[in-house]
Structures are given as structure tokens and as C-alpha cells.
Scaffold this motif. Structure first.
Motif, PDB file in Angstrom:
ATOM      1  N   SER A  45      -7.487  14.137  10.907  1.00  0.00           N
ATOM      2  CA  SER A  45      -6.624  13.014  10.565  1.00  0.00           C
ATOM      3  C   SER A  45      -6.441  12.046  11.729  1.00  0.00           C
ATOM      4  O   SER A  45      -6.457  10.816  11.549  1.00  0.00           O
ATOM      5  CB  SER A  45      -5.251  13.510  10.099  1.00  0.00           C
ATOM      6  OG  SER A  45      -5.349  14.143   8.839  1.00  0.00           O
ATOM      7  N   HIS A  82      -5.136   3.516  -1.037  1.00  0.00           N
ATOM      8  CA  HIS A  82      -3.893   3.034  -0.438  1.00  0.00           C
ATOM      9  C   HIS A  82      -3.595   3.747   0.882  1.00  0.00           C
ATOM     10  O   HIS A  82      -3.059   3.130   1.810  1.00  0.00           O
ATOM     11  CB  HIS A  82      -2.725   3.213  -1.409  1.00  0.00           C
ATOM     12  CG  HIS A  82      -3.007   2.673  -2.777  1.00  0.00           C
ATOM     13  ND1 HIS A  82      -3.444   1.377  -2.979  1.00  0.00           N
ATOM     14  CD2 HIS A  82      -2.937   3.243  -4.012  1.00  0.00           C
ATOM     15  CE1 HIS A  82      -3.614   1.165  -4.271  1.00  0.00           C
ATOM     16  NE2 HIS A  82      -3.322   2.288  -4.915  1.00  0.00           N
ATOM     17  N   TRP A  83      -3.944   5.021   0.980  1.00  0.00           N
ATOM     18  CA  TRP A  83      -3.740   5.766   2.219  1.00  0.00           C
ATOM     19  C   TRP A  83      -4.683   5.252   3.305  1.00  0.00           C
ATOM     20  O   TRP A  83      -4.287   5.081   4.469  1.00  0.00           O
ATOM     21  CB  TRP A  83      -3.952   7.261   1.981  1.00  0.00           C
ATOM     22  CG  TRP A  83      -4.007   8.102   3.230  1.00  0.00           C
ATOM     23  CD1 TRP A  83      -5.047   8.851   3.671  1.00  0.00           C
ATOM     24  CD2 TRP A  83      -2.957   8.281   4.179  1.00  0.00           C
ATOM     25  NE1 TRP A  83      -4.737   9.474   4.846  1.00  0.00           N
ATOM     26  CE2 TRP A  83      -3.448   9.155   5.184  1.00  0.00           C
ATOM     27  CE3 TRP A  83      -1.656   7.792   4.293  1.00  0.00           C
ATOM     28  CZ2 TRP A  83      -2.679   9.543   6.280  1.00  0.00           C
ATOM     29  CZ3 TRP A  83      -0.888   8.173   5.392  1.00  0.00           C
ATOM     30  CH2 TRP A  83      -1.405   9.044   6.371  1.00  0.00           C
ATOM     31  N   GLN A  84      -5.919   4.993   2.955  1.00  0.00           N
ATOM     32  CA  GLN A  84      -6.873   4.455   3.925  1.00  0.00           C
ATOM     33  C   GLN A  84      -6.449   3.056   4.376  1.00  0.00           C
ATOM     34  O   GLN A  84      -6.545   2.722   5.559  1.00  0.00           O
ATOM     35  CB  GLN A  84      -8.276   4.424   3.306  1.00  0.00           C
ATOM     36  CG  GLN A  84      -8.853   5.816   3.050  1.00  0.00           C
ATOM     37  CD  GLN A  84     -10.185   5.761   2.317  1.00  0.00           C
ATOM     38  OE1 GLN A  84     -10.290   5.104   1.290  1.00  0.00           O
ATOM     39  NE2 GLN A  84     -11.190   6.447   2.848  1.00  0.00           N
ATOM     40  N   LEU A  93       0.902   4.018  -2.901  1.00  0.00           N
ATOM     41  CA  LEU A  93       0.567   5.401  -2.558  1.00  0.00           C
ATOM     42  C   LEU A  93       1.648   6.356  -3.054  1.00  0.00           C
ATOM     43  O   LEU A  93       1.336   7.414  -3.615  1.00  0.00           O
ATOM     44  CB  LEU A  93       0.389   5.537  -1.045  1.00  0.00           C
ATOM     45  CG  LEU A  93       0.063   6.948  -0.543  1.00  0.00           C
ATOM     46  CD1 LEU A  93      -1.310   7.399  -1.055  1.00  0.00           C
ATOM     47  CD2 LEU A  93       0.107   7.012   0.979  1.00  0.00           C
ATOM     48  N   GLN A 113      -3.570   3.107   6.984  1.00  0.00           N
ATOM     49  CA  GLN A 113      -3.970   3.406   8.359  1.00  0.00           C
ATOM     50  C   GLN A 113      -4.503   2.164   9.066  1.00  0.00           C
ATOM     51  O   GLN A 113      -4.213   1.933  10.246  1.00  0.00           O
ATOM     52  CB  GLN A 113      -5.024   4.516   8.352  1.00  0.00           C
ATOM     53  CG  GLN A 113      -4.503   5.827   7.803  1.00  0.00           C
ATOM     54  CD  GLN A 113      -5.564   6.905   7.777  1.00  0.00           C
ATOM     55  OE1 GLN A 113      -5.898   7.493   8.798  1.00  0.00           O
ATOM     56  NE2 GLN A 113      -6.120   7.157   6.597  1.00  0.00           N
ATOM     57  N   LEU A 172      -2.824  14.409   2.140  1.00  0.00           N
ATOM     58  CA  LEU A 172      -3.211  13.256   2.933  1.00  0.00           C
ATOM     59  C   LEU A 172      -3.784  13.649   4.292  1.00  0.00           C
ATOM     60  O   LEU A 172      -4.775  13.085   4.750  1.00  0.00           O
ATOM     61  CB  LEU A 172      -2.009  12.323   3.129  1.00  0.00           C
ATOM     62  CG  LEU A 172      -1.399  11.739   1.850  1.00  0.00           C
ATOM     63  CD1 LEU A 172      -0.175  10.889   2.187  1.00  0.00           C
ATOM     64  CD2 LEU A 172      -2.426  10.894   1.102  1.00  0.00           C
ATOM     65  N   SER A 181       0.832  -1.211   0.000  1.00  0.00           N
ATOM     66  CA  SER A 181       0.000   0.000   0.000  1.00  0.00           C
ATOM     67  C   SER A 181       0.860   1.253   0.000  1.00  0.00           C
ATOM     68  O   SER A 181       0.548   2.236  -0.689  1.00  0.00           O
ATOM     69  CB  SER A 181      -0.935  -0.002   1.216  1.00  0.00           C
ATOM     70  OG  SER A 181      -1.854  -1.067   1.145  1.00  0.00           O
ATOM     71  N   SER A 182       1.945   1.249   0.791  1.00  0.00           N
ATOM     72  CA  SER A 182       2.844   2.411   0.832  1.00  0.00           C
ATOM     73  C   SER A 182       3.483   2.659  -0.526  1.00  0.00           C
ATOM     74  O   SER A 182       3.579   3.806  -0.981  1.00  0.00           O
ATOM     75  CB  SER A 182       3.933   2.182   1.893  1.00  0.00           C
ATOM     76  OG  SER A 182       3.373   1.950   3.163  1.00  0.00           O
ATOM     77  N   ALA A 234     -10.333  10.331  -0.733  1.00  0.00           N
ATOM     78  CA  ALA A 234      -9.058   9.851  -0.199  1.00  0.00           C
ATOM     79  C   ALA A 234      -8.571   8.635  -0.985  1.00  0.00           C
ATOM     80  O   ALA A 234      -9.369   7.773  -1.348  1.00  0.00           O
ATOM     81  CB  ALA A 234      -9.206   9.495   1.276  1.00  0.00           C
ATOM     82  N   CYS A 266       0.983   9.308  -5.711  1.00  0.00           N
ATOM     83  CA  CYS A 266       1.220  10.701  -5.317  1.00  0.00           C
ATOM     84  C   CYS A 266       2.258  11.356  -6.216  1.00  0.00           C
ATOM     85  O   CYS A 266       2.237  12.580  -6.415  1.00  0.00           O
ATOM     86  CB  CYS A 266       1.675  10.766  -3.858  1.00  0.00           C
ATOM     87  SG  CYS A 266       0.354  10.478  -2.657  1.00  0.00           S
TER      88      CYS A 266
END
Length: 332
Positions: A73, A199-201, A57, A204, A68, A53-54, A196, A61
Motif C-alpha cells: 500500500s 475512487h480509491w486510486q 468510495l 491517492q 483497501l 472520490s471519498s 481496486a 464500500c
């Protein structure tokens, strides 16, 4: 049913759902247990999901910058702790279930997710179910019950095995409920901030997964891992389980983000049929008439549940249904 553009995510999820119980069964040792650390396996899957995912992302980006962080947040991050905890419990429970039941039975009982998902949709999200969908839930319950007739009728000489299987079936029901709860909550979070990046979600939630699984791995197998190493006992099949679980989690997140939980249970039905066919070849699973009837009932139930509402309601019912859905909101 899901739209054409959602089909790749759903098919990918079905493929990895099909592989998961088969690979876990293949990774068992000769005594029916696991030579590798189960908490370490789920921890490695969470780490792999976080790394993938990182990377995705960063790549997205670089092409299209995205803000983000925002005012809420921290609240958003802690909200992902709930599905992270549910999936942590469920992912570890799957190993225990597959020590007690075969992959086909596991997949059949997993179809109870449809019942729990439908009820949770109705109760928490106030999403109305039409008559044919309620009938589909009844058909599904009958299918899962029929699948267990051979187990119940084996007699006294298999009493100990049946008792072990009953524990596995009970855990399967609990796993289905937890999966439905996690799916409903996660879908709400993923779609709550539609702009959003997925990948960012995911990152987390996977951070929480790493924390939970890392803590349990240290508590349960910390001494063994310190002495023998984290990767002690891992063979090719065990590594395949790690990779499959990671890709399965990513595929399900995409389904929840771009489709919904109904597409997820539809993917489970496809996986169930494929698992039964492969289990016959790999594990010599005896295909009984009860099992065939159960698969037919469960598959029919899933297709029935996903029938287009336009095909099942009159014009008056459609107007009323649309009015209810437009005004629907969480029940508190």
C-alpha cells in the motif's frame, strides 16, 4: 475506437475538455489576467476531486466492502506521486497558456497529445503502431502547423503579440507532452491493480495534488490569501473553472481506467471542434480558411488513428501484430 460501454466516460471527458478553456477565458479580468489566485483555484479543484472520490468510495464500500490496504500500500501510494506531480504542473500551466492564445488555438495545439501518446506507447510500452496510425500522426502535425499560419504572417505591427503567442504555443507543446506522460503512467497504475476501486486510486493521486498545490499556494500567494482570504477575487466564472477542472479530472481517470489513452485523445478531438464552434459565438473568433483546414486535418487524423486494426491490416499482418502485442512488455 472505444467500446460502447466506454462511450459515456469518453463523451463526459470531451464535454469538460471543451468547457475548460472557454471557462478559463471567461474568468479573465479586463486586463487579460486573473483576479483570483491561480494556485488557489487548482488547489480547490484538487480538494473537490478528493471530496467527491471519498464520498463515492464510502458509498461503494457500504454496498460492497473492499480491502483497501495491502502489503504494498505504501509503495502504491508513493507511485501516484508521479502523475500527481505531472498533473499539478500541467493544470497550472493551462492558465498561463490561455493568457497567450485563444481557446481554439489551445485545443488545436493540445492535439499534439496524440503524437506524444503514440510515441510513448511505442517506446515505453512496446505497443506497435500500424502504418495508417503513423500517417495519422503526420497528418496531425500538419494540422497543428496549418492552424498557426495566420499568427506567423501578421507582420511587423503584431510582432509583440506574435512573440507572446509563441510563448503560449511553446508552453502548449510542453503541456501536451506532460499530459501524454501523465496519461501513460496513470493508465498503467490504474490498470495495474484492476480489482481496486477507481475512487480509491483517485484519492491517492488527489492527496498528492492537494499537497503540491497547497504548498505552491502558500509560497506564492500566502501573504495575499492571509490578508484577503483564499477566495479573494473568485467570481461565478472562477468557481465554474474550479468545478469544471475537478469533473474533467474525474472523467479522464474513468477513461484511463475503463478505456485507454487513445480514447482520451479521441475525446480531445471532439472537444476541439466544439470549442471552435462555441468560441466563434462567445469571443467573436475570426474563422480563417487555415483554421478550418486545421480542424479538418486534426479531426481526420484522430479518426484515422483510431481506425480498427482489423480494417487496416491483412490476415498475415494481424497475426504478426497479435503475436507482438501478446509478447509485449515494458522496455525496462
Amino acid at each position: 475506437m472505444f467500446a460502447r460501454e466506454q462511450a459515456p466516460y469518453t463523451c463526459a471527458a470531451a464535454f469538460f475538455m471543451m468547457l475548460q478553456p472557454i471557462l478559463v477565458s471567461l474568468s479573465k479580468s479586463s486586463d487579460g489576467g486573473f483576479a483570483y489566485s491561480l494556485p488557489a483555484s487548482t488547489l480547490l479543484s484538487e480538494v473537490l476531486k478528493l471530496v467527491i472520490s471519498s464520498s463515492l468510495l464510502l458509498a461503494s464500500c457500504a454496498q460492497q466492502p473492499f480491502r483497501l490496504l495491502h502489503d504494498d500500500s505504501l509503495k502504491e501510494f508513493f507511485s501516484f506521486m508521479v502523475p500527481g506531480l505531472i498533473y499539478f504542473i500541467n493544470n497550472n500551466m493551462i492558465f498561463l497558456i490561455l493568457q497567450a492564445v485563444d481557446p481554439t488555438t489551445f485545443q488545436l495545439l493540445s492535439q499534439l497529445k496524440t503524437i506524444f501518446t503514440g510515441l510513448l506507447f511505442w517506446f515505453f510500452l512496446n505497443r506497435q503502431l500500424i502504418t495508417i496510425q503513423w500517417l495519422a500522426l503526420v497528418t496531425l502535425a500538419c494540422g497543428t502547423a496549418v492552424s498557426q499560419i495566420p499568427t506567423v504572417s501578421k507582420g511587423h505591427k503584431h510582432m509583440e503579440t506574435s512573440s507572446h503567442s509563441m510563448q503560449g504555443m511553446s508552453l502548449s507543446v510542453l503541456s501536451s507532452f506532460l499530459s501524454a506522460c501523465g496519461g501513460i503512467y496513470n493508465e498503467k497504475l490504474l490498470k495495474g491493480r484492476a480489482s481496486a476501486p477507481l475512487h480509491w486510486q483517485n484519492m491517492q493521486m488527489y492527496i498528492w495534488g492537494v499537497l503540491f498545490n497547497g504548498a505552491v499556494a502558500c509560497i506564492k500567494d500566502g501573504q495575499s490569501m492571509w490578508s484577503n482570504g483564499v477566495l479573494s477575487g473568485f467570481n461565478l466564472a472562477a468557481w465554474a473553472v474550479v468545478v469544471c477542472n475537478a469533473l474533467n479530472g474525474l472523467a479522464i481517470s474513468a477513461v484511463l481506467k475503463y478505456a485507454d489513452n487513445i480514447a482520451r485523445v479521441y475525446a480531445h478531438a471532439i472537444a476541439m471542434i466544439l470549442t471552435m464552434c462555441i468560441s466563434v459565438q462567445l469571443f467573436g473568433t475570426h474563422v480563417t480558411p487555415q483554421l478550418v483546414v486545421a480542424v479538418i486535418l486534426v479531426a481526420t487524423s484522430t479518426f484515422q488513428y483510431n481506425l480498427s486494426k482489423e480494417c487496416c491490416t491483412s490476415s498475415e499482418e494481424k497475426s504478426a501484430l497479435l503475436s507482438r502485442e501478446e509478447g509485449a512488455g515494458p522496455r525496462g
